[in-house]
Design a protein around this motif. Sequence first.
Motif, PDB file in Angstrom:
ATOM      1  N   TRP A   1       0.881  -1.163   0.000  1.00  0.00           N
ATOM      2  CA  TRP A   1       0.000   0.000   0.000  1.00  0.00           C
ATOM      3  C   TRP A   1       0.923   1.218   0.000  1.00  0.00           C
ATOM      4  N   VAL A   2       0.803   2.051  -0.994  1.00  0.00           N
ATOM      5  CA  VAL A   2       1.693   3.199  -1.179  1.00  0.00           C
ATOM      6  C   VAL A   2       0.890   4.476  -0.982  1.00  0.00           C
ATOM      7  N   PRO A   3       1.420   5.445  -0.212  1.00  0.00           N
ATOM      8  CA  PRO A   3       0.712   6.715  -0.054  1.00  0.00           C
ATOM      9  C   PRO A   3       0.457   7.378  -1.416  1.00  0.00           C
ATOM     10  N   VAL A   4      -0.761   7.851  -1.598  1.00  0.00           N
ATOM     11  CA  VAL A   4      -1.165   8.491  -2.849  1.00  0.00           C
ATOM     12  C   VAL A   4      -0.211   9.633  -3.203  1.00  0.00           C
ATOM     13  N   GLY A   5       0.176  10.437  -2.205  1.00  0.00           N
ATOM     14  CA  GLY A   5       1.063  11.571  -2.459  1.00  0.00           C
ATOM     15  C   GLY A   5       2.393  11.156  -3.049  1.00  0.00           C
ATOM     16  N   GLU A   6       2.889   9.992  -2.655  1.00  0.00           N
ATOM     17  CA  GLU A   6       4.160   9.494  -3.169  1.00  0.00           C
ATOM     18  C   GLU A   6       4.048   9.140  -4.656  1.00  0.00           C
ATOM     19  N   VAL A   7       2.904   8.621  -5.037  1.00  0.00           N
ATOM     20  CA  VAL A   7       2.674   8.281  -6.447  1.00  0.00           C
ATOM     21  C   VAL A   7       2.491   9.551  -7.271  1.00  0.00           C
ATOM     22  N   LEU A   8       1.637  10.443  -6.795  1.00  0.00           N
ATOM     23  CA  LEU A   8       1.324  11.654  -7.558  1.00  0.00           C
ATOM     24  C   LEU A   8       2.521  12.585  -7.698  1.00  0.00           C
ATOM     25  N   SER A   9       3.433  12.560  -6.732  1.00  0.00           N
ATOM     26  CA  SER A   9       4.617  13.423  -6.789  1.00  0.00           C
ATOM     27  C   SER A   9       5.692  12.868  -7.715  1.00  0.00           C
ATOM     28  N   GLY A  10       5.546  11.605  -8.113  1.00  0.00           N
ATOM     29  CA  GLY A  10       6.554  10.973  -8.956  1.00  0.00           C
ATOM     30  C   GLY A  10       7.764  10.493  -8.173  1.00  0.00           C
TER      31      GLY A  10
END
Length: 146
Positions: A110-119
């Motif tokens: 499970w990965v924090p959404v912010g980590e994905v969206l920030s690249g």
Amino acid sequence: MSFPRLAALAVTLQGDRVLLVRRRNPPDAGLWGYPGGHVEAGETALDAAARELAEETGVIAKPLAYLDNVDVIERGADGALRFHFLLAAVLCDYVSGQPVAGDDALDAAWVPVGEVLSGALPQSASVAAILRRAMAQDAERARSRR
């Protein structure tokens, strides 16, 4: 082998996290993306997304709706088609289980959404764009349930 080949991606949210796997095999070996795989003959992409999610991560989810389609096309140096996948991204509703990497994945989390969206995470193309669609559709579903 005929092209394109149909595959399904399971996009599963849990609060402010999304379930991703780090791919073991090409295309995108070593990159993070959504669990998924081939759609079998006679199987819907919705059902394939849920099946592949369980096989790759051990997580059980209910497929809800199609989010998007993504073409993944690779050509060799000579211009010859190496592969073409049409990926059907499916929004899934988490039911149970904790992610454990299956044989097609190096890791599952499970990965924090912010980590994905920030690249910040090395990820396959379209992961962030699909996540934005999933979050918008999830928010719309929450509003309609009120």
